[in-house]
Design an enzyme around this catalytic site. Structure first.
Site, short mmCIF file in Angstrom:
data_model
loop_
_atom_site.label_atom_id
_atom_site.label_comp_id
_atom_site.label_asym_id
_atom_site.label_seq_id
_atom_site.Cartn_x
_atom_site.Cartn_y
_atom_site.Cartn_z
N GLU A 15 -22.42 -4.14 -32.21
CA GLU A 15 -23.36 -3.86 -31.18
C GLU A 15 -22.68 -3.04 -29.97
OE1 GLU A 15 -26.52 -5.19 -29.98
OE2 GLU A 15 -26.75 -6.74 -31.48
N ASP A 41 -25.57 -14.20 -28.53
CA ASP A 41 -26.80 -13.92 -29.42
C ASP A 41 -26.14 -14.15 -30.85
OD1 ASP A 41 -27.94 -12.96 -26.97
OD2 ASP A 41 -28.04 -10.87 -27.51
N TYR A 57 -28.53 -2.80 -18.87
CA TYR A 57 -27.72 -3.98 -19.14
C TYR A 57 -26.25 -3.72 -18.80
CZ TYR A 57 -25.47 -7.66 -21.97
OH TYR A 57 -24.76 -8.68 -22.23
N THR A 76 -24.16 -14.94 -18.13
CA THR A 76 -22.80 -15.66 -17.90
C THR A 76 -21.89 -15.28 -18.98
OG1 THR A 76 -23.74 -17.40 -18.80
CG2 THR A 76 -23.75 -17.43 -16.57
N SER A 93 -33.21 -11.46 -29.84
CA SER A 93 -32.05 -11.20 -30.52
C SER A 93 -32.02 -10.89 -32.17
CB SER A 93 -30.85 -12.08 -30.53
OG SER A 93 -30.61 -12.45 -29.31
N SER A 94 -33.13 -9.88 -32.35
CA SER A 94 -33.43 -9.65 -33.82
C SER A 94 -32.02 -9.07 -34.20
CB SER A 94 -34.60 -9.00 -34.05
OG SER A 94 -34.51 -7.69 -33.16
N SER A 95 -31.48 -8.15 -33.52
CA SER A 95 -30.51 -7.41 -34.10
C SER A 95 -28.97 -8.26 -34.33
CB SER A 95 -29.79 -6.45 -33.01
OG SER A 95 -29.53 -6.87 -31.63
C1 GLA Z 1 -28.32 -10.34 -24.05
C2 GLA Z 1 -26.99 -10.20 -24.61
C3 GLA Z 1 -26.20 -11.35 -24.32
C4 GLA Z 1 -26.54 -12.03 -22.97
C5 GLA Z 1 -27.78 -11.98 -22.67
C6 GLA Z 1 -28.27 -12.42 -21.17
O1 GLA Z 1 -28.98 -11.18 -24.99
O2 GLA Z 1 -27.09 -9.66 -25.98
O3 GLA Z 1 -24.91 -11.22 -24.72
O4 GLA Z 1 -25.57 -11.41 -22.11
O5 GLA Z 1 -28.40 -10.80 -22.55
O6 GLA Z 1 -27.39 -13.46 -20.98
#
Ligand code: GLA
Length: 390
Positions: A163, A175, A224, A38, A129-131
Site C-alpha cells: 500500500e 486492515d 488520509y 489509532t 478494505s478490499s485492497s
Molecule cells: C484505513 C487504513 C487503516 C486505518 C484506518 C483508520 O482503513 O488503511 O490503516 O488507519 O483507515 O483507523
C-alpha cells in the site's frame, strides 16, 4: 465467503487460461469497531474480519512470466515475476505487484511464474478494505505456491508495504492485520505497538449492521496522508512538551492533551484529540466487553463518531445521516464510521432481535435525506485469511 465466490472464479479462470487453478486462498475484508486512526499512532483497535472477501487463484507456469487478471473486469496484465513494475493504467494490479515484490525481497525471486486471477464480493470503495483482502489472499496463495512459511503478521506487513510503496497510501496495519487474524464470532484487539493481535469474545445476542453509503469523496488518499502527517506533528510537539518519552500519540493521555493543546497549532491540536481519545475508548471498550456492559460499549461507538466528526473531520454528511438515524432507533446501541472515513461505511451495533427492523429504519431515514438508499446488512464476524485449495 469463499464458497460463494469460488465456482465463478473457477469458471472464469479455466475459460481464460484453459486449465484449473491449483492453489486458491481467501482473505476477508474488515470492519473497524472502535479505535479510528489509532493504528499508525501505535495505538489499539477493536475490529473484526467480515463475511465478505476475496479469492485469489493461481496455477504455476513453466516460464518466469506472470499473467494476472482482475476477475470482475477481466483485465489482464503480464510481467516477469522477478521484476514487477508499477502500472498506471491498471491500478488494481499494483497491490498484487507490491506483494510479489515483497515476497521476492524476502524469499528471493522464483525461477518460475504463474497465472493468477482474483474475484471478491467486497463492494469497492465501501471502506471495508478490499485492497487488504486482495493483498492477503494473494500473499497466502503465492506463499503456498512457493512452498514457503509466511507467518500472518509478516503477510500483513508485506501487504501494508505494498500500500505504501505501490499505491501511495500511508496506511497503518489495521486492515491487513484484521484480515489475517480474524476469528469467527470474535473481535480482534490489536496493539499496534507490540503488534499483538488477540481475539476478544463478543456477546451472541448483539450483532453489527453494516451501512454502506456508497459515498466516495474526492482526495480520500491525500486526506488520509494529510491526517497522518498532522498526528506525527502532534507527537513531535508532545515529545518536547511532556516530561516523559513520546514516540507516538499512543503515549499521550487525554488529560495531557487538555493541559497542553492550547500551546499547539490549533489544527494540529484538534486533529490529535481524535486518536488520543480513541485510544482511551478502545481500552475502556475492552473492559466493558469483559464486564458485559454492551450498552456502555455502544455509547463509546457514538462518542467515537462524534470525535471523528468534530476533531478529525473525516466524516461526511452521508455517514452522519446514518449515525444520527441510528441514534434514534430503538435497539441500536451504537454507530460510527468505520475505517479511513470521508465516505464508505458506518457500522452499527444492535440487539440481534432488533437487527432487521433497525436495518430497514436506517435505510429509509437515509433515503429520505439523500434520495438514494443506503445498503444495510447484518455482518458476521468471520475467520481470517487462509488457503482454501492446495
Ligand atoms: C484505513 C487504513 C487503516 C486505518 C484506518 C483508520 O482503513 O488503511 O490503516 O488507519 O483507515 O483507523
Amino acid at each position: 465467503m469463499h464458497d460463494k465466490i469460488l465456482p465463478q472464479l473457477d469458471a472464469k479462470f479455466s475459460s481464460l487460461y484453459g486449465r484449473t487453478a491449483t492453489i486458491v486462498a481467501y482473505a476477508p475484508g474488515r470492519v473497524e469497531v472502535l479505535g479510528n486512526h489509532t493504528d499508525y499512532n501505535e495505538g489499539c483497535v477493536l475490529s473484526a474480519a467480515i463475511d465478505l472477501g476475496t479469492c485469489f487463484a493461481v496455477a504455476p507456469r513453466d516460464d518466469a512470466r506472470v499473467r494476472l487478471t482482475a476477475g470482475d473486469l477481466m483485465q489482464t496484465v503480464e510481467f516477469p515475476v522477478a521484476a514487477p513494475e508499477r502500472s498506471p493504467d491498471a491500478m488494481w494490479s499494483n497491490y498484487v505487484k507490491g506483494c510479489i515484490a515483497g515476497l521476492n525481497e524476502r524469499f528471493g525471486a522464483p525461477a518460475t511464474g504463474f497465472d493468477a486471477m482474483f474475484l471478491g464480493d467486497i463492494p469497492l470503495g465501501s471502506g471495508l478494505s478490499s485492497s487488504a483482502a486482495l493483498e492477503c489472499s494473494a500473499l497466502y496463495a503465492l506463499a503456498a505456491l512457493r512452498g514457503v512459511e509466511l507467518p500472518p503478521l509478516d503477510a500483513a506487513k508485506i501487504g501494508q508495504k505494498a500500500e505504501h510503496e505501490w499505491a501511495g497510501v500511508m496506511c497503518g496495519l489495521l486492515d491487513q492485520a484484521t484480515s489475517v487474524f480474524g476469528l469467527k464470532d470474535h473481535l480482534v484487539m490489536s496493539d499496534f505497538r507490540s503488534c499483538e493481535c488477540k481475539p476478544v469474545t463478543f456477546p451472541s445476542d448483539v450483532c453489527f449492521l453494516l451501512c454502506n453509503t456508497h459515498a466516495k469523496h474526492a482526495l480520500v488518499d491525500g486526506a488520509y496522508n494529510e491526517r497522518r502527517e498532522c498526528c506525527e506533528r502532534a507527537a513531535r510537539f508532545f515529545a518536547t512538551a511532556l516530561d516523559h518519552p513520546v514516540r507516538a500519540l499512543r503515549d499521550v493521555t487525554w488529560a495531557e492533551w487538555e493541559e497542553k493543546s492550547g500551546e499547539m497549532d490549533p489544527l494540529v491540536a484538534k486533529r490529535s484529540a481524535h486518536p488520543i481519545g480513541e485510544g482511551e475508548r478502545v481500552l475502556a471498550g475492552v473492559e466493558l466487553l469483559r464486564s458485559g456492559d454492551i450498552e456502555a460499549f455502544g455509547r463509546l461507538m457514538f462518542e467515537s463518531h462524534e470525535s471523528s466528526r468534530v476533531y478529525f473531520e473525516n466524516s461526511c454528511p452521508e455517514l452522519d445521516t446514518v449515525v444520527d438515524a441510528a441514534a434514534k432507533i430503538p435497539g441500536v446501541l451504537g454507530a460510527r464510521l468505520s475505517g479511513g472515513g470521508f465516505g464508505g461505511s458506518a457500522v452499527g451495533l444492535v440487539r440481534r432481535r432488533d437487527a432487521e427492523t433497525a436495518a430497514a429504519a436506517i435505510a429509509s431515514a437515509y433515503a429520505k435525506t439523500h434520495g438514494t438508499p443506503c445498503e444495510v446488512r447484518t455482518l458476521a464476524c468471520s475467520d481470517g485469511a487462509r488457503v482454501v485449495r492446495k
